[in-house]
Scaffold this active site. Structure first.
Site, PDB file in Angstrom:
ATOM      1  N   ASN A   9       0.872  -1.309  -0.014  1.00  0.00           N
ATOM      2  CA  ASN A   9      -0.106  -0.107  -0.027  1.00  0.00           C
ATOM      3  C   ASN A   9       0.997   1.215  -0.084  1.00  0.00           C
ATOM      4  O   ASN A   9       1.616   1.689   1.003  1.00  0.00           O
ATOM      5  CB  ASN A   9      -0.927  -0.088   1.072  1.00  0.00           C
ATOM      6  N   HIS A  95      -9.515   0.798   5.261  1.00  0.00           N
ATOM      7  CA  HIS A  95      -8.253   0.921   5.949  1.00  0.00           C
ATOM      8  C   HIS A  95      -8.399   1.944   7.240  1.00  0.00           C
ATOM      9  O   HIS A  95      -9.248   2.830   7.357  1.00  0.00           O
ATOM     10  CB  HIS A  95      -7.248   1.886   4.963  1.00  0.00           C
ATOM     11  N   GLU A 178      -5.250  -5.435  10.754  1.00  0.00           N
ATOM     12  CA  GLU A 178      -4.049  -4.287  10.992  1.00  0.00           C
ATOM     13  C   GLU A 178      -4.352  -3.657  12.532  1.00  0.00           C
ATOM     14  O   GLU A 178      -5.363  -2.804  12.666  1.00  0.00           O
ATOM     15  CB  GLU A 178      -4.127  -3.343  10.046  1.00  0.00           C
ATOM     16  N   GLY A 184       2.498   2.056  11.349  1.00  0.00           N
ATOM     17  CA  GLY A 184       3.416   3.373  11.178  1.00  0.00           C
ATOM     18  C   GLY A 184       4.166   3.556  12.407  1.00  0.00           C
ATOM     19  O   GLY A 184       4.811   4.650  12.557  1.00  0.00           O
ATOM     20  N   SER A 225       3.476  -2.192  10.503  1.00  0.00           N
ATOM     21  CA  SER A 225       5.145  -2.144  11.000  1.00  0.00           C
ATOM     22  C   SER A 225       5.768  -3.655  10.461  1.00  0.00           C
ATOM     23  O   SER A 225       6.623  -4.007  10.951  1.00  0.00           O
ATOM     24  CB  SER A 225       5.179  -2.037  12.004  1.00  0.00           C
TER      25      SER A 225
END
Length: 263
Positions: A9, A95, A178, A184, A225
């Site tokens: 992505n 997302h 996720e 991140g 991550s």
């Protein structure tokens, strides 16, 4: 046996045609050679047609990062499934950056605010109707995780996203687990924890809706991550079928990450 799937992505990066094609041309031949893993690139809308052309001779898949559920209409700035059909094969839906309001997205079903479970469900139905494979993101935040609410929250998201589908349609979907606190941040969930949530909670919810055979057929990725160093540990888990990769998909060693994803 479920075929592993790694999707990159790009988010709001490499959005100019020249920079996107420079990167894709740099990795496509090596990436195309890793046939044991399904590989998908998800660039910004601005470069989808150009990247599609460069990927045409390969077996690398192409995906969009979101879409509206309507085929057309007065939705300024939105992209419809009809626009994506024939251009790419996948679309990321729900997302966390869209669900939690990190990007501006007025949810028409709720009269404003973040992207809701109901909106994600409408998008899943629209994607499947246009022959697109949805990559459906689910994940809890840090407070929910620490309060022991992960299973209840994730189960609710999965059931809402897949509501109204047939078992055959559900099997076409890809789920991406996720955890929001791992995206991140450099802080990934442990492979054991990811395996537990995917196997017990996500597949459990799918089994409740469609039966165990469907639950075992749906591919479930981990995201948050993910990098070259930790991908093998996640892929060693029996319930993890791949990864939705963010920042690490923007580097040439994304090819090595995909290679290490082979079982």
């Amino acid at each position: 046996m479920r075929r592993p799937i790694i999707a990159g992505n790009w988010k709001m990066h490499l959005g100019r045609v020249d920079e996107a094609l420079t990167f894709v041309r740099r990795i496509r031949h090596r990436l195309n050679g890793i046939e044991e893993v399904e590989r998908v690139l998800c660039p910004p809308f601005t470069v989808l047609p150009a990247v599609a052309e460069v990927l045409r001779p390969t077996h690398i898949g192409l995906g969009a990062q979101t879409m509206h559920w309507q085929d057309q209409g007065a939705y300024t700035g939105e992209i419809s499934p009809a626009m994506l059909a024939g251009l790419c094969q996948y679309v990321i839906l729900g997302h966390s950056e869209r669900r939690t309001g990190r990007v501006a997205f007025p949810d028409q079903t709720a009269g404003g605010g973040v992207e809701s479970d109901a909106a994600v469900n409408r998008k899943v139905h629209a994607a499947l109707a246009h022959g697109l494979i949805p990559i459906i993101c689910v994940g809890e935040d840090l407070a929910q995780n620490e309060a022991g609410q992960t299973d209840e929250f994730i189960g609710t998201q999965v059931r809402a996203a897949l509501a109204g589908l047939t078992a055959r349609q559900a099997k076409r979907c890809v789920i991406a687990y996720e955890p929001l606190w791992a995206i991140g941040t450099g802080r990934a969930a442990t492979p054991v924890d990811a395996n537990r949530v995917i196997g017990l909670t996500i597949r459990g919810a799918i089994a409740e809706m469609f039966g165990e055979a469907t639950a075992q057929a749906v591919r479930v990725q981990y995201g948050g991550s993910v990098n070259v160093e930790n991908i093998a540990a996640f892929m060693a888990m029996p319930e993890v079928d791949g990864a939705l990769v963010g920042g690490a998909s923007l580097k040439p060693d994304f090819v090595e990450l995909v290679r290490r994803a082979m079982h």
